[in-house]
Design a protein around this motif. Structure first.
Motif, PDB file in Angstrom:
ATOM      1  N   ARG A  16      17.452 -15.135  23.983  1.00 16.70           N
ATOM      2  CA  ARG A  16      17.060 -16.500  24.298  1.00 16.70           C
ATOM      3  C   ARG A  16      15.634 -16.422  24.635  1.00 16.70           C
ATOM      4  NH1 ARG A  16      19.329 -19.706  29.805  1.00 16.70           N
ATOM      5  NH2 ARG A  16      18.235 -21.652  29.439  1.00 16.70           N
ATOM      6  N   TYR A  23       9.531 -19.878  19.643  1.00 15.11           N
ATOM      7  CA  TYR A  23       9.017 -21.484  19.768  1.00 15.11           C
ATOM      8  C   TYR A  23       7.698 -21.740  20.343  1.00 15.11           C
ATOM      9  CZ  TYR A  23      13.993 -22.168  19.323  1.00 15.11           C
ATOM     10  OH  TYR A  23      15.490 -22.240  18.777  1.00 15.11           O
ATOM     11  N   GLY A  90       9.805 -25.146  27.265  1.00 20.72           N
ATOM     12  CA  GLY A  90      10.922 -25.849  26.582  1.00 20.72           C
ATOM     13  C   GLY A  90      11.705 -25.197  25.573  1.00 20.72           C
ATOM     14  N   GLY A  91      11.093 -24.058  25.062  1.00 21.23           N
ATOM     15  CA  GLY A  91      11.737 -23.001  24.262  1.00 21.23           C
ATOM     16  C   GLY A  91      12.887 -22.392  24.947  1.00 21.23           C
ATOM     17  N   LEU A  94      15.779 -25.138  25.219  1.00 19.66           N
ATOM     18  CA  LEU A  94      16.391 -25.220  23.885  1.00 19.66           C
ATOM     19  C   LEU A  94      17.179 -24.042  23.476  1.00 19.66           C
ATOM     20  CD1 LEU A  94      16.517 -27.479  21.554  1.00 19.66           C
ATOM     21  CD2 LEU A  94      14.201 -26.291  20.564  1.00 19.66           C
ATOM     22  N   ALA A  95      16.646 -22.717  23.548  1.00 21.00           N
ATOM     23  CA  ALA A  95      17.423 -21.784  23.089  1.00 21.00           C
ATOM     24  C   ALA A  95      18.728 -21.488  23.908  1.00 21.00           C
ATOM     25  CB  ALA A  95      16.397 -20.350  23.380  1.00 21.00           C
ATOM     26  N   TRP A  97      20.482 -23.784  25.122  1.00 18.61           N
ATOM     27  CA  TRP A  97      21.370 -25.001  24.559  1.00 18.61           C
ATOM     28  C   TRP A  97      21.925 -24.873  22.988  1.00 18.61           C
ATOM     29  CZ3 TRP A  97      20.647 -28.478  20.229  1.00 18.61           C
ATOM     30  CH2 TRP A  97      21.671 -29.531  19.923  1.00 18.61           C
ATOM     31  N   VAL A  98      21.221 -24.080  22.293  1.00 21.86           N
ATOM     32  CA  VAL A  98      21.369 -23.784  20.853  1.00 21.86           C
ATOM     33  C   VAL A  98      22.391 -22.364  20.935  1.00 21.86           C
ATOM     34  CG1 VAL A  98      20.536 -22.898  18.756  1.00 21.86           C
ATOM     35  CG2 VAL A  98      19.589 -24.701  19.903  1.00 21.86           C
TER      36      VAL A  98
END
Length: 385
Positions: A16, A23, A90-91, A94-95, A97-98
């Motif tokens: 992560r 990102y 943000g990354g 976002l990571a 969540w992914v």
């Protein structure tokens, strides 16, 4: 054999965190390229004092090209720092969540490594790479669970079914040891040879039972009526000792299957009908064909204790006998079986593509109905199955 130790690994590096850095790095690189383009364009601004187009604004300060470029460089540094902070923050979210599906897959792998093979991921949502990986992992667990269940089933069936020939062999040897001079040794050797061959054949049949494809490969035409007649004949001494009278209604019953496995399944049904009976009781065995459904049927009934429909249906479960949970060594009449007879019958019927029905008999006892595909016609399951 000792277990292979896990591979040595260095410090944990969070995927992560690496994705968040990636990102942020991409965002900063994209911003740097954009600002560099603006800087290059501004390089073409004329490098001479500029004047206002409106004479009334002539006293206002007008920046030169060098001042504009200097300001742009300073602002670019601040903007790139802000983009880096936004990209990492943000990354990171976002990571997370992914990668959330990977955490579920990893947790399922940990549970499986601990010995539990009944846990499944069952991931929902979009049909993306993570869901495909989860579905593949679930399928792998299904195959592993089935493989371990087959292995355990073979060990249990083998220990149950080999008990009889091994007990016969032990009895013959004990009698010969106690009275070595009063033995007909050629006859003794012949009986031992027959018993040993039966044990070997049974072991091979159980190995085939562990693999449905092997059962199919050994399939051959046979008449189930003859198999029933043979099994009843072998159980005749025990039936006479227990006072159980047989009623045979045997009609032609052609099937296509593994003869050794079907013979063992029929023998188990016959033995159960005798052993789980009442004093001076009765048993019935009937075979025939149902042309409408395209099946060959075997029905075995016996007098005995009363069952509810639910209790009768549960008798096919391993290690469950007519009196309840299996007991060993409780005296005469107990410990004769290990509660695997009907479980083995159910497995044999299943690999032959048939059905097994257990239901209470009016007045007490059990009715066991086996339906196997007949080679003379297609197999159509009965309504409600």
């Amino acid at each position: 054999m000792s277990a292979v130790p896990p591979r040595a690994a260095g410090p944990l590096v969070s995927a992560r965190f690496r994705l968040a850095l990636s990102y942020a790095g991409f965002l900063v690189a994209a911003g740097a390229v954009l600002l560099l383009g603006v800087y290059v364009v501004l390089r073409y601004v004329p490098n001479y004092p500029l004047t206002a187009a409106n004479p009334s604004e002539a006293d206002l300060p007008i920046a030169s090209r060098s001042e504009i470029l200097t300001t742009l460089v300073r602002l670019s540094g601040a903007l790139l720092a802000a983009l880096a902070l936004i990209g990492i923050t943000g990354g990171w979210f976002l990571a997370g969540w992914v990668l959330r599906p990977l955490r579920r897959i990893n947790e399922a792998a940990r549970i499986a490594a601990g010995g539990r093979l009944d846990h499944r991921i069952r991931m929902s949502g979009l049909n993306d790479e993570f869901r495909q990986l989860a579905d593949t992992f679930d399928h792998m667990l299904d195959r592993l669970d089935d493989a371990f269940a087959t292995q355990e089933r073979f060990a249990a069936n083998a220990s149950h079914e080999l008990r009889t020939p091994l007990a016969v062999t032990g009895t013959l040897l004990d009698v010969a040891r106690r009275n070595p001079h009063g033995q007909d040794y050629p006859a003794l050797v012949e009986r031992l040879s027959i018993t040993n061959a039966r044990a070997v054949g049974l072991t091979e049949a159980l190995l085939r039972l562990a693999d449905a494809d092997a059962v199919t490969a050994e399939a051959a035409p046979l008449d189930l009526a003859g198999t029933v007649r043979t099994a009843v004949g072998e159980a005749a001494p025990e039936a006479e000792r227990r006072g159980v009278a047989w009623d045979l209604r045997l009609e032609a019953a052609p099937v296509l299957g593994d003869g050794a496995l079907l013979a063992q399944a029929v023998a188990n049904l016959v033995q159960n009908a005798v052993r789980h009976n009442t004093g001076r009781g009765s048993a019935l065995a009937a075979t025939g064909r149902d042309p409408r459904r395209g099946v060959t049927t075997l029905r075995v009934e016996n007098t005995g204790p009363e069952y509810t429909p639910e209790a009768a249906a549960r008798l096919r479960e391993p290690f469950l006998r007519g009196e309840g949970r299996t007991r060993r060594g409780d005296g005469p009449g107990h410990g004769e079986g290990y509660g695997l007879g009907l479980a083995l019958v159910a497995r044999v019927v299943d690999v032959h593509g048939g059905t097994l029905d257990l239901s209470p008999r009016d007045g007490g006892g059990l009715v066991v109905t086996v339906a196997l595909p007949s080679p003379a016609g297609p197999y159509v399951p009965a309504p409600g199955r």
